[in-house]
Design a protein around this motif. Structure first.
Motif, PDB file in Angstrom:
ATOM      1  N   TRP B 430      72.543  35.370 118.980  1.00  0.00           N
ATOM      2  CA  TRP B 430      72.233  34.336 120.030  1.00  0.00           C
ATOM      3  C   TRP B 430      73.358  34.072 121.044  1.00  0.00           C
ATOM      4  N   GLY B 431      72.918  33.948 122.229  1.00  0.00           N
ATOM      5  CA  GLY B 431      73.644  33.625 123.371  1.00  0.00           C
ATOM      6  C   GLY B 431      73.198  32.619 124.274  1.00  0.00           C
ATOM      7  N   MET B 432      74.073  31.974 124.969  1.00  0.00           N
ATOM      8  CA  MET B 432      73.520  31.014 126.040  1.00  0.00           C
ATOM      9  C   MET B 432      74.582  31.137 127.450  1.00  0.00           C
ATOM     10  N   VAL B 576      69.451  43.722 117.615  1.00  0.00           N
ATOM     11  CA  VAL B 576      70.141  45.215 117.895  1.00  0.00           C
ATOM     12  C   VAL B 576      70.103  45.971 116.627  1.00  0.00           C
ATOM     13  N   ASP B 577      69.282  47.134 116.882  1.00  0.00           N
ATOM     14  CA  ASP B 577      69.229  48.389 116.092  1.00  0.00           C
ATOM     15  C   ASP B 577      70.436  49.204 116.301  1.00  0.00           C
ATOM     16  N   GLU B 578      71.786  49.252 115.499  1.00  0.00           N
ATOM     17  CA  GLU B 578      72.905  49.491 115.946  1.00  0.00           C
ATOM     18  C   GLU B 578      72.804  51.194 115.936  1.00  0.00           C
ATOM     19  N   GLU B 579      72.385  51.593 115.015  1.00  0.00           N
ATOM     20  CA  GLU B 579      72.262  52.971 114.592  1.00  0.00           C
ATOM     21  C   GLU B 579      71.529  53.733 116.028  1.00  0.00           C
ATOM     22  N   ILE B 580      70.582  53.229 116.291  1.00  0.00           N
ATOM     23  CA  ILE B 580      69.908  54.050 117.434  1.00  0.00           C
ATOM     24  C   ILE B 580      70.017  53.241 118.844  1.00  0.00           C
ATOM     25  N   ALA B 581      71.007  52.103 118.887  1.00  0.00           N
ATOM     26  CA  ALA B 581      71.160  51.561 120.107  1.00  0.00           C
ATOM     27  C   ALA B 581      69.870  50.982 120.793  1.00  0.00           C
ATOM     28  N   ARG B 582      69.138  50.163 120.175  1.00  0.00           N
ATOM     29  CA  ARG B 582      67.857  49.657 120.245  1.00  0.00           C
ATOM     30  C   ARG B 582      68.048  48.173 120.544  1.00  0.00           C
ATOM     31  N   ALA B 686      75.065  37.144 123.851  1.00  0.00           N
ATOM     32  CA  ALA B 686      74.063  37.174 122.450  1.00  0.00           C
ATOM     33  C   ALA B 686      74.331  38.565 122.007  1.00  0.00           C
ATOM     34  N   VAL B 687      74.495  39.450 122.725  1.00  0.00           N
ATOM     35  CA  VAL B 687      74.857  40.902 122.204  1.00  0.00           C
ATOM     36  C   VAL B 687      76.125  41.006 121.816  1.00  0.00           C
ATOM     37  N   TYR B 688      77.025  40.115 122.167  1.00  0.00           N
ATOM     38  CA  TYR B 688      78.279  39.987 121.630  1.00  0.00           C
ATOM     39  C   TYR B 688      78.146  39.371 120.150  1.00  0.00           C
ATOM     40  N   HIS B 689      77.528  38.324 120.219  1.00  0.00           N
ATOM     41  CA  HIS B 689      77.414  37.572 119.032  1.00  0.00           C
ATOM     42  C   HIS B 689      76.872  38.525 117.921  1.00  0.00           C
ATOM     43  N   LYS B 693      80.398  43.383 120.343  1.00  0.00           N
ATOM     44  CA  LYS B 693      80.817  44.270 121.339  1.00  0.00           C
ATOM     45  C   LYS B 693      80.429  43.344 122.675  1.00  0.00           C
ATOM     46  N   ARG B 694      81.685  43.501 123.489  1.00  0.00           N
ATOM     47  CA  ARG B 694      81.647  42.565 125.018  1.00  0.00           C
ATOM     48  C   ARG B 694      81.127  43.528 125.827  1.00  0.00           C
ATOM     49  N   ILE B 695      79.864  43.309 126.421  1.00  0.00           N
ATOM     50  CA  ILE B 695      79.612  44.346 127.583  1.00  0.00           C
ATOM     51  C   ILE B 695      79.793  43.616 128.753  1.00  0.00           C
TER      52      ILE B 695
END
Lengths: 331, 706
Positions: B430-432, B576-582, B686-689, B693-695
């Protein structure tokens, strides 16, 4: 743009004869790729031989238990056909993963096999391109090559085949039926497309004048295990960065047959034969899938911007095989 | 009163658009129309040594070929922001120099489009090629010059050492980058120029600034403005790239005069990747310092962007920093480099958008470092005044956006650890992020006519680029006159009409509706009627055909008392489906404070459009350039990715706050751009949460998640 004549072929023989006697002639059916290419001067045919009205629109069971798909069956009709959905679910899913509904409604099976790369350097005549014109150079090798090939490429061409359907067909061991002036012949799908070598202008092993008439799907007892996994930059309407078609036949706790084909990584749909052989007789487990993925990519030669495709391909293979091992479905 | 305003009303122009009845610029059919096709440079730096047009000229159907050797006559415009403005200061075909790949080097005119395109392909050009500079990372950055009078550097408080570690618990220093995004509206750039008797011209071209376009073309062709008519009733998306003439437009209008035929020029999608504007690559470094309660003591924001060799456009990323969070020490700096690229320009929330990506990412990083909820961190640092203008904000409800959004989203259920939320094999995050955009308005006029058939007409040279302007103008008139919306006819997009201002900077609604309100009040006064029905009765009695009134509306002294901004907050869920980067975005909530909401349907649609465009920026939009030739390697809407339906979840939009009557008599602030601000940061947060990983580098393509 050179002016061209447009003729409607009234039979397969007529079409083949026209295209054989005029080496600058091209066949057109759905036109979803060719018309785009004409508009930007990638192709300059002397005539377009319209084959779209010929009788190659049937999907029928043969007496050997294969399913014969007429070359003019649309991508939509193929994906939705009840026998294809039941018996070759990975093919149905692969087709639906490609293009958009509108394009699939127009595009044919034969045309899908013949679509050309979307390499941006090929696609704009402002750039030199060995595929368009021999020995002019390949700016993709030193340019932006994030979407380009990691397997089987050559110094003269690093383009990829864009088709999703062909990847599934490669995994199914499909056969392409073609007809030329010499008569009919059958080409296994995995030999239909070529690696670029020094002749990237040739995408396929079709002889001049030959017309695709059908694609034959042999019976596949373990087709329910089929998986098509496509990874791309957006959720739909994008070409694959990497795609994988897999199927597994498992007897007892051992793999009896494995199929692994990759898309988005080479100039042709890429069958990972060594990975398949490795899996035979092994247990269907994570570590064997990991090793199979390593084997499939052991010869990969990434370029400056597409190194990620090697790792992404391995992960896609592992995932697809794991889903196949659980009986197939969506990955 | 107040029967229509605020309701959900269908677009007045919706039916015409979906049935194809709406005629866009290049769709105007004119007897004798001929077609121009642009010839563009295939190198990015150097000059044309030889250009051979003989073969093209001999091609069937070709009427004329223009190059730098025989450019059509053009006059240099004043080219400032107030009177006339062209996107690119260099006039087309002015010499043989090439500044960027895709630069226009010729125009072929033929009787059909296909013949013009074919002949364009026959032109042989030999270039002197020089090494190009197209790499933003290696560019030579200098302090950016002011674009609108405000210095591009600003320091408040103490920044001698820049070291705040002695007094502060937490510091964040991070660099964020965004990629080149090209303008790709559904309607491509296309226009028709039709001259009559060499001394007047009608130009059918989508333009966000009808009167400005009229003045600019008038200067370019050396005529008084009244001899130039701009017709632009519909625009298929502008986003900032259709406000001023581009070189192709100048060439079309001037060439049409020379050939004495109506001329159409359509820029191809391929050409649009290079020469009709983009948002520059940006690189921003943010430094934040705060005490353990999260109170900010310092913000430093440095932004780098690039421009073309032929004009100056700085992506003004640091403009948002003084409006967002209060701090005694602030340092802002903008730098600019010149690359061999087409001229960048305004693109939906220019500056605010990349600026908010950087600032709202850094605030999230600070929240994690301090272990403070990111909403709480923002509430603790809200500023009541514009820290650069030193003025209080009017009708500001930023805090309510945050708290309302949190409630609607269910934020309180959030697990306070990265990688702590899962859904099957998927990581859930979750991100805001906050949103803001300045509220602008300009001086405009509107004319209202009451006719004896019981309808009212509203006329103004504003325009509707898909935003809903037709509808809110009709609603304003309907409300004021006491008529149903269906009985109001709105005419826009014609320079013969009263000045309707600029559809840019989210100001069309805020500028126009007060003028429409005043004109409606004025026409009732003229008729000495309480409402339209009374006026109609008087018309019937008197046998008069119509009552008419024109009124204007302009910003006044309020700008000395208040600063005006709109505010918002975005909340999103990703899986995030981490294995396939989805990565998928699965849920979105936006709460906005934009003053009075005139049409809840089109306002929400504007916000949604902004969110969708922001998701495109976050996940996929990037225009790569070939390192040798500088030519974009995206070439159409299949290779330049922006979101498809499958990328977009349901987007829940709501509004808070009251009418901002200090801003204008309608109390309305615009909402065309605020929706995109903060979107990318909400996604990366949200991706970090989800992943830990911080993009910091957009877009988040699958390779960045491996």
């Amino acid at each position: 743009m050179k002016n061209f004549t447009y003729v409607r072929a009234n039979s397969i023989e007529d079409a083949v004869s026209r295209a054989t006697s005029d080496r600058q002639a091209m066949f057109i059916a759905g036109g979803t790729n060719l018309v785009d290419r004409l508009k930007v001067f990638l192709d300059e045919p002397s005539q377009l031989v319209d084959v779209s009205r010929l009788e190659m629109k049937q999907i029928e069971r043969t007496n050997t238990g294969s399913l014969k798909i007429g070359a003019l069956v649309t991508n939509t009709a193929l994906a939705n056909h009840i026998e294809v959905r039941r018996n070759y679910p990975l093919l149905s899913r692969a087709v639906l993963a490609g293009a958009s509904q509108q394009i699939r409604n127009m595009a044919t099976v034969g045309g899908n096999l013949m679509q050309r790369t979307r390499c941006p350097y090929y696609y704009d005549t402002a750039f030199p391109c060995n595929k368009r014109q021999q020995n002019t150079g390949c700016p993709a090798t030193t340019g932006m090559n994030r979407t380009h090939a990691i397997l089987g490429a050559s110094e003269s061409c690093v383009a990829t085949n864009p088709s999703d359907m062909s990847v599934a067909l490669a995994a199914i061991d499909a056969v392409v039926e073609v007809e030329g002036v010499q008569g009919k012949r059958e080409i296994p799908l995995i030999d239909f497309h070529r690696l670029p070598g020094n002749n990237p202008e040739r995408d396929t092993n079709l002889e001049p004048g030959e017309l695709i008439t059908a694609v034959i799907l042999p019976p596949l007892s373990f087709s329910q295990s089929g998986v098509y996994l496509k990874l791309r930059d957006r959720a739909s309407y994008a070409f694959a960065l990497v795609s994988v078609a897999t199927a597994l036949e498992v007897a007892g706790d051992k793999i009896k047959t494995a199929r692994v084909a990759l898309g988005g990584v080479a100039h042709k749909p890429w069958r990972a034969m060594e990975a398949e052989e490795f899996l035979i007789g092994k247990a269907a487990n994570k570590s064997n899938f990991e090793q199979a993925a390593e084997i499939a990519l052991q010869d990969a030669q990434p370029l400056a911007h597409n190194g990620f495709k090697v790792e992404l391909s391995k992960r896609a293979i592992r995932r697809a095989l794991a889903v196949s091992a659980q009986g197939g479905g969506l990955a | 009163m107040n029967q229509v305003i605020g309701k959900s009303v269908n677009r007045k122009d919706g039916r015409a658009k979906v049935t194809g009845e709406a005629t866009y610029g290049a769709e105007h059919q004119i007897q004798g129309l001929v077609h121009g096709y642009l010839v563009t440079a295939t190198i990015a730096k150097g000059s044309i040594r030889t250009i051979d047009t003989q073969k093209a000229e001999a091609t069937p159907g070709v009427i004329a070929v223009f190059t730098h050797k025989n450019p059509p006559k053009v006059f240099k415009p004043t080219n400032n922001w107030m009177t006339s403005k062209i996107y690119e200061a260099r006039l087309p075909l002015s010499d043989n120099t090439i500044h960027y790949a895709g630069q226009i080097v010729g125009l072929v005119v033929a009787d059909t489009f296909e013949r013009a395109r074919d002949a364009a392909q026959q032109i042989q050009i030999e270039y002197e090629t020089q090494p190009v500079e197209v790499n933003a990372q290696q560019a030579n950055y200098q302090k950016a010059k002011s674009m609108f009078g405000e210095d591009m550097e600003y320091v408040a408080g103490e920044f001698e050492t820049g070291d705040f570690s002695a007094v502060d618990t937490a510091t964040v220093e991070a660099t964020y980058t965004t990629e080149v995004e090209i303008h790709a509206p559904m309607e491509p750039h296309a226009l028709v120029a039709h001259w009559e008797n060499n001394d007047s011209v009608t130009i059918y071209e989508p333009t966000q600034w009808v009167k400005g376009s009229q003045r600019t073309y008038a200067e370019l062709v050396g005529l008084p403005p009244e001899r130039v008519r701009i017709v632009s009733p519909y625009i298929g998306g502008g986003f900032g790239c259709k406000a001023f003439p581009w070189p192709h437009g100048i060439l079309c209008v001037t060439a049409a005069k020379e050939i004495k035929r109506p001329l159409k020029v359509v820029v191809s999608r391929r050409q649009m990747t290079a020469n009709t504007g983009h948002r520059s690559h940006t690189e921003q470094t943010i430094r934040l310092a705060a005490n353990k309660e999260g109170k900010l003591s310092a913000i430093e924001h440095t932004a780098k962007s690039c421009t073309s060799p032929v004009d100056v456009f700085t992506e003004p990323c640091t403009g948002i920093t003084p409006v967002m969070y209060t701090t005694p020490n602030m340092k802002l700096k903008q730098e600019l480099a010149v690359l061999n690229v087409g001229t960048p320009t305004f693109m939906r929330a220019p500056g605010e958008n990349p600026g908010m990506f950087a600032l709202e990412s850094a605030m999230d990083e600070l929240a994690w470092e301090l272990n403070i909820d990111p909403i709480e961190l923002r509430l603790r640092n809200e500023t009541k005044e514009h820290q650069r203008k030193k003025l209080p904000f009017s009708a500001k409800h930023f805090a309510e956006c945050l708290t309302t959004g949190a409630e609607k989203f269910g934020w309180s259920d959030r697990q306070m650890q990265p990688r702590s939320q899962q859904q099957g094999d998927l990581l859930v995050g979750w991100g805001m992020a906050s949103a803001t955009f300045p509220a602008l308005r300009s001086s405009v006029e509107a004319k209202v006519r009451l006719l004896d058939d019981g309808t009212a007409h509203v006329l103004t040279a504003g325009n509707d680029m898909g935003t809903g302007a037709y509808t809110v103008i009709a609603m304003t008139a309907a409300e004021t006159l006491g008529l149903p919306v269906e009985n109001i006819r709105v005419e826009l997009g014609d320079s013969m009409l009263p000045n309707g201002g600029l559809a840019g900077g989210s100001q069309m609604t805020a500028s126009l509706t007060p003028a429409v309100l005043a004109a409606c009040q004025s026409v009732l006064e003229t008729a000495q009627a309480q409402n339209a029905q009374e006026a109609f009765a008087k018309l019937r009695e008197s046998g008069r055909a119509a009552y008419e009134a024109t009124a204007s509306s302009a910003p006044g002294e309020e700008g000395k008392k208040f600063a005006f901004n709109s505010w918002g907050a975005h909340f999103c869920e990703v899986t995030v489906d981490e294995e396939i980067a989805r990565l998928r975005i699965t849920r979105w909530v936006s709460v906005m404070n934009i003053g009075r909401v005139l049409n809840s349907k089109t306002a929400a649609s504007q916000i949604r459009g902004g969110v969708i465009m922001g998701i495109g920026q976050a996940l996929m939009e990037e225009c790569h350039l070939d390192p040798t030739t500088g030519y974009p390697v995206v070439y159409d809407l299949a290779t330049y990715h922006f979101p498809a339906h499958a990328d977009i979840p349901r987007i829940e939009v709501s509004f808070v706050g009251e009418p901002d009557l200090d801003f204008n008599p309608m109390g309305v602030r615009g909402c065309g751009e605020i929706g995109i601000t903060g979107v990318a940061a909400a996604v990366t947060n949200a991706v970090y949460h989800a992943t830990g990983k911080r993009i910091r580098s957009l877009p988040i393509t699958p390779d960045k998640l491996l």
